[in-house]
Write a protein that holds these residues in place. Structure first.
Motif, PDB file in Angstrom:
ATOM      1  N   MET A   1       8.573  -3.026  -1.499  1.00  0.00           N
ATOM      2  CA  MET A   1       7.404  -2.070  -0.148  1.00  0.00           C
ATOM      3  C   MET A   1       7.177  -2.292  -0.438  1.00  0.00           C
ATOM      4  O   MET A   1       6.367  -2.347  -1.809  1.00  0.00           O
ATOM      5  CB  MET A   1       8.574  -0.269  -1.008  1.00  0.00           C
ATOM      6  N   LYS A   2       5.736  -2.304  -0.048  1.00  0.00           N
ATOM      7  CA  LYS A   2       4.352  -2.657   0.071  1.00  0.00           C
ATOM      8  C   LYS A   2       3.826  -0.992  -1.320  1.00  0.00           C
ATOM      9  O   LYS A   2       3.794   0.233  -0.237  1.00  0.00           O
ATOM     10  CB  LYS A   2       3.508  -2.448   1.050  1.00  0.00           C
ATOM     11  N   LYS A   3       2.831  -1.590  -2.209  1.00  0.00           N
ATOM     12  CA  LYS A   3       2.001  -1.070  -2.887  1.00  0.00           C
ATOM     13  C   LYS A   3       1.333   0.427  -1.835  1.00  0.00           C
ATOM     14  O   LYS A   3      -0.082  -0.615  -1.169  1.00  0.00           O
ATOM     15  CB  LYS A   3       1.255  -0.911  -3.429  1.00  0.00           C
TER      16      LYS A   3
ATOM     17  N   TYR B   1      -2.047   7.076  -7.098  1.00  0.00           N
ATOM     18  CA  TYR B   1      -1.502   7.782  -8.211  1.00  0.00           C
ATOM     19  C   TYR B   1      -2.252   8.863  -8.616  1.00  0.00           C
ATOM     20  O   TYR B   1      -3.223   9.616  -7.752  1.00  0.00           O
ATOM     21  CB  TYR B   1      -2.435   6.718  -9.131  1.00  0.00           C
TER      22      TYR B   1
ATOM     23  N   PHE C   1      -8.024   7.071 -14.867  1.00  0.00           N
ATOM     24  CA  PHE C   1      -7.066   5.921 -15.437  1.00  0.00           C
ATOM     25  C   PHE C   1      -7.048   5.693 -17.360  1.00  0.00           C
ATOM     26  O   PHE C   1      -6.327   5.718 -18.055  1.00  0.00           O
ATOM     27  CB  PHE C   1      -6.681   4.221 -15.269  1.00  0.00           C
TER      28      PHE C   1
ATOM     29  N   ILE D   1      -6.334   3.403  -3.922  1.00  0.00           N
ATOM     30  CA  ILE D   1      -7.452   2.860  -4.294  1.00  0.00           C
ATOM     31  C   ILE D   1      -6.659   1.745  -3.198  1.00  0.00           C
ATOM     32  O   ILE D   1      -6.142   1.581  -2.985  1.00  0.00           O
ATOM     33  CB  ILE D   1      -6.687   1.775  -5.552  1.00  0.00           C
ATOM     34  N   GLY D   2      -8.354   1.810  -2.334  1.00  0.00           N
ATOM     35  CA  GLY D   2      -7.655   1.035  -1.163  1.00  0.00           C
ATOM     36  C   GLY D   2      -7.495  -0.423  -0.609  1.00  0.00           C
ATOM     37  O   GLY D   2      -7.821  -1.112  -1.725  1.00  0.00           O
ATOM     38  N   GLN D   3      -7.549  -1.274  -0.129  1.00  0.00           N
ATOM     39  CA  GLN D   3      -7.306  -2.608   0.070  1.00  0.00           C
ATOM     40  C   GLN D   3      -8.590  -3.154   1.098  1.00  0.00           C
ATOM     41  O   GLN D   3      -8.880  -1.890   1.986  1.00  0.00           O
ATOM     42  CB  GLN D   3      -5.936  -2.928   0.631  1.00  0.00           C
TER      43      GLN D   3
ATOM     44  N   ILE E   1     -14.100  -1.797   2.012  1.00  0.00           N
ATOM     45  CA  ILE E   1     -13.198  -1.595   1.818  1.00  0.00           C
ATOM     46  C   ILE E   1     -12.852   0.666   2.124  1.00  0.00           C
ATOM     47  O   ILE E   1     -14.202   0.853   2.279  1.00  0.00           O
ATOM     48  CB  ILE E   1     -12.709  -2.073   0.421  1.00  0.00           C
TER      49      ILE E   1
ATOM     50  N   GLN F   1       3.853  -7.994  -3.154  1.00  0.00           N
ATOM     51  CA  GLN F   1       3.614  -6.940  -2.433  1.00  0.00           C
ATOM     52  C   GLN F   1       4.186  -6.307  -3.555  1.00  0.00           C
ATOM     53  O   GLN F   1       4.062  -4.817  -3.921  1.00  0.00           O
ATOM     54  CB  GLN F   1       4.878  -6.523  -1.787  1.00  0.00           C
ATOM     55  N   ASP F   2       4.642  -6.270  -5.117  1.00  0.00           N
ATOM     56  CA  ASP F   2       5.023  -6.680  -6.165  1.00  0.00           C
ATOM     57  C   ASP F   2       3.214  -5.838  -6.837  1.00  0.00           C
ATOM     58  O   ASP F   2       4.037  -5.165  -8.044  1.00  0.00           O
ATOM     59  CB  ASP F   2       5.684  -7.242  -6.945  1.00  0.00           C
TER      60      ASP F   2
ATOM     61  N   ASP G   1       0.109  -4.049  -8.381  1.00  0.00           N
ATOM     62  CA  ASP G   1      -0.083  -2.401  -7.701  1.00  0.00           C
ATOM     63  C   ASP G   1      -1.983  -2.480  -7.505  1.00  0.00           C
ATOM     64  O   ASP G   1      -2.045  -2.406  -6.688  1.00  0.00           O
ATOM     65  CB  ASP G   1       0.012  -1.972  -8.836  1.00  0.00           C
ATOM     66  N   LEU G   2      -2.030  -4.029  -7.719  1.00  0.00           N
ATOM     67  CA  LEU G   2      -3.823  -4.304  -8.341  1.00  0.00           C
ATOM     68  C   LEU G   2      -4.729  -5.463  -8.356  1.00  0.00           C
ATOM     69  O   LEU G   2      -3.732  -5.878  -9.582  1.00  0.00           O
ATOM     70  CB  LEU G   2      -4.252  -3.078  -9.030  1.00  0.00           C
TER      71      LEU G   2
ATOM     72  N   LEU H   1      -5.578 -11.118   0.500  1.00  0.00           N
ATOM     73  CA  LEU H   1      -3.848 -11.480  -0.420  1.00  0.00           C
ATOM     74  C   LEU H   1      -3.541  -9.737   0.396  1.00  0.00           C
ATOM     75  O   LEU H   1      -2.717  -9.589  -0.244  1.00  0.00           O
ATOM     76  CB  LEU H   1      -4.312 -11.242  -1.525  1.00  0.00           C
ATOM     77  N   ALA H   2      -4.139  -8.803   0.789  1.00  0.00           N
ATOM     78  CA  ALA H   2      -3.877  -7.419   0.816  1.00  0.00           C
ATOM     79  C   ALA H   2      -3.343  -6.748   0.009  1.00  0.00           C
ATOM     80  O   ALA H   2      -2.426  -5.630   0.082  1.00  0.00           O
ATOM     81  CB  ALA H   2      -3.497  -7.941   2.539  1.00  0.00           C
ATOM     82  N   THR H   3      -3.604  -6.712  -0.927  1.00  0.00           N
ATOM     83  CA  THR H   3      -3.127  -6.234  -2.228  1.00  0.00           C
ATOM     84  C   THR H   3      -4.282  -4.559  -2.999  1.00  0.00           C
ATOM     85  O   THR H   3      -5.669  -4.984  -2.183  1.00  0.00           O
ATOM     86  CB  THR H   3      -3.803  -6.799  -3.623  1.00  0.00           C
ATOM     87  N   PRO H   4      -3.955  -3.676  -3.168  1.00  0.00           N
ATOM     88  CA  PRO H   4      -5.305  -3.045  -3.190  1.00  0.00           C
ATOM     89  C   PRO H   4      -6.387  -3.508  -4.336  1.00  0.00           C
ATOM     90  O   PRO H   4      -5.359  -4.841  -5.182  1.00  0.00           O
ATOM     91  CB  PRO H   4      -4.084  -1.726  -4.396  1.00  0.00           C
ATOM     92  N   PHE H   5      -7.635  -3.144  -4.303  1.00  0.00           N
ATOM     93  CA  PHE H   5      -8.891  -4.674  -5.209  1.00  0.00           C
ATOM     94  C   PHE H   5      -9.505  -3.070  -5.286  1.00  0.00           C
ATOM     95  O   PHE H   5     -10.264  -2.980  -4.796  1.00  0.00           O
ATOM     96  CB  PHE H   5      -8.121  -5.321  -4.129  1.00  0.00           C
TER      97      PHE H   5
ATOM     98  N   LEU I   1       1.797   4.425 -15.132  1.00  0.00           N
ATOM     99  CA  LEU I   1       1.703   4.567 -13.704  1.00  0.00           C
ATOM    100  C   LEU I   1       1.219   2.752 -12.593  1.00  0.00           C
ATOM    101  O   LEU I   1       1.401   3.156 -11.256  1.00  0.00           O
ATOM    102  CB  LEU I   1      -0.267   5.170 -13.242  1.00  0.00           C
ATOM    103  N   MET I   2       0.737   2.205 -13.289  1.00  0.00           N
ATOM    104  CA  MET I   2       1.409   0.281 -12.242  1.00  0.00           C
ATOM    105  C   MET I   2       1.978  -0.178 -13.178  1.00  0.00           C
ATOM    106  O   MET I   2       2.791  -0.004 -14.490  1.00  0.00           O
ATOM    107  CB  MET I   2      -0.650  -0.115 -12.256  1.00  0.00           C
ATOM    108  N   ASP I   3       2.646  -1.257 -12.704  1.00  0.00           N
ATOM    109  CA  ASP I   3       3.176  -1.719 -13.075  1.00  0.00           C
ATOM    110  C   ASP I   3       3.318  -3.079 -13.175  1.00  0.00           C
ATOM    111  O   ASP I   3       3.600  -3.903 -14.523  1.00  0.00           O
ATOM    112  CB  ASP I   3       5.116  -2.075 -12.208  1.00  0.00           C
TER     113      ASP I   3
END
Lengths: 333, 333
Positions: free
Chosen positions: A1-3, A7, A120, A186-188, A324, B73-74, B76-77, B97-101, B126-128
């Motif tokens: 699943m997309k993050k 948090y 964090f 946290i945005g993308q 962002i 999609q794995d 987190d940031l 990349l379209a991940t949280p950044f 909280l993150m993996d």
């Protein structure tokens, strides 16, 4: 699943002190009673705009420390940034403050990315007090991103006015009676292929909408006093309102939406679409909004700082404007 | 008591995957067998250096994800940065990349500030998976900080050569058999009043020394295979060695000191004092050093990335060069 980047902070870190200061023009702001200090001189008595920018950062950080009853040596870390190339105003202020320091860059969204990162860091219990925030100085930023300021170049009505101001806070472990960070998103990077650097609001609105949607979806049933975006300005804010209306999801979750940039200068025509700059959201969030939370006027709010991640060079190279938005949910018990 | 900025991570977050790529000139490096990818074209097939820079970041991040057996999609940031104004190469790569950044800026020390920040984020549970790293592209950086590259301007022997390269890793929860982050020291800005932008090594050496001293003082009795600074280059590294010798504290704590910038291009005269750029420490740390830790060659090392926090404008305004160094201690069980 997309993050989703959302948090929740179990330790409920609290903002135990803040300070905001602004330049002389910012006196017209309806928010001005909550600014801690208003400089009479845009350059803060320094020989260049950038050095004045740095002085403002240093002064305001010192003020946040003093207002909290702390000393600089109590600060574990400074997390901060600004919009000037290589963030030299913040770097030079950090030299004077002599605390451990890490620079953050999310353009105008740095006001909130620094607070999220601080949350964090606090959540680990490894740190006790983290100072966070952001600033901008009108002339230093305008001449870098747009025209030499002496030209007096005209802007279209979508243009915004970079705020001279800085807002900093100190985040510490939970304290009853102080606003705390409940959660954050946290945005993308979003890119709606906008290309006009004199219309940042249109470029940033979709990023704000995306982050708000994600945050609300992860916090279903929560009631907010309001959601306040950073510096969309009047034009960008109206686009965000359209996006919200057409999505049909928001009305039962929040009473209203606001934008710091749209409200900052009231209706003075000179300021066109309203305020922008990292100092816009930082001074509003950590000045008036913080004060009203502290006073019990609000119980739960969502602050969504927006940032346009362009440079003058990326614009000249025909690139669009990636944007962002980072969101932080503040609560008061 | 003044904060030293030193922290230990009880959860021992592990670097589970890395990828590094470099430009064509970097083939001469003695480190080249450990680079995952060497581009034949400095611009990575793009029409501008900055777009090539962005492509290199995007490609290398994707490689770190794939090498780890993950999908985007794995993640987190993404915590990353570069040296170009407003860090647009990283911003544009983050768009793809379209991940949280969140953007980080500690100049060339971003290679490590991003890993330290990732370690705190992991420590919260909280993150993996957090992706971290930094990059630089020779032409994009040189023309911004120094001269139009077409001039072929000569540099003094203290000058350094900005690396085209990027190094990224993925930090996750502790895994046996993978190098983990034991501890870190977040530096503070140091300024020895150096003013020569063609001698960054001299400016950065005191910051490296300060951070190393603080880290070793908090980890007394620990034995290190070596301490490796980021990009002091040959000149700056000799100054660091002098500082260490005159302090008399270090010899029993570590077997030797190394500098990624001094070693990067071997003894090729063209590269003067050696390598610099955020991509210098990032490619060496997350390429060969990571590989050697993984292979069991080293058990405990201290990586100290250094950054010069100037801009061309701050230099023109007569300012000195403030510098910072962040340290991260990697262990392999």
């Amino acid at each position: 699943m997309k993050k989703t980047g959302t948090y929740q902070f179990a330790s409920k870190p609290s903002i135990v002190s803040t300070a905001v200061s602004v330049g002389p023009l910012e006196k017209v702001s309806p928010f001005h009673p909550h600014f801690d200090f208003i400089y009479e001189d845009e350059r803060i008595g320094q020989e260049t705009n950038e050095k004045g920018h740095s002085q403002l950062i240093e002064d305001t950080c010192n003020m946040a420390v003093t207002k909290g009853g702390f000393q600089l040596q109590d600060i574990d870390l400074l997390l901060a940034g600004d919009l000037v190339n290589e963030m030299t105003p913040t770097n030079f202020a950090a030299r004077q403050l002599a605390t451990p320091f890490m620079g953050m860059f999310s353009a105008c969204a740095t006001s909130v990315s620094s607070l999220i990162t601080a949350s964090f860091f606090l959540e680990t219990k490894l740190m006790d007090k983290v100072m966070f925030g952001a600033a901008s100085q009108h002339n230093a930023v305008e001449r870098q991103f747009r025209y030499p300021i002496e030209y007096g170049a005209q802007k279209p009505p979508t243009g915004q006015w970079t705020v001279t101001g800085g807002g900093y806070g100190i985040l510490s472990h939970h304290q009853t009676g102080k606003p705390y960070v409940h959660s954050a998103t946290i945005g993308q990077v979003m890119d709606c292929e906008c290309t006009d650097p004199l219309d940042m609001g249109s470029a940033m609105a979709p990023a704000a909408f995306d982050t708000i949607q994600k945050h609300l979806a992860q916090n279903k049933g929560t009631s907010y006093d309001f959601v306040m975006t950073g510096d969309l300005g009047k034009n960008g804010f109206s686009i965000l309102q359209e996006l919200i209306k057409s999505s049909g999801v928001s009305s039962y979750l929040v009473d209203n939406y606001r934008d710091a940039g749209a409200e900052f200068y009231g209706n003075e025509e000179k300021f066109l679409s309203g305020a922008s700059g990292a100092g816009c959201s930082a001074t509003v969030y950590y000045g008036p909004i913080y004060a009203e939370l502290l006073a019990g006027k609000w119980k739960k709010i969502l602050l969504v700082a927006t940032g346009a991640l362009l440079s003058p060079l990326s614009f000249q190279q025909g690139e669009t404007i990636p944007c962002i938005a980072h969101a932080v949910e503040l609560s008061m018990e």
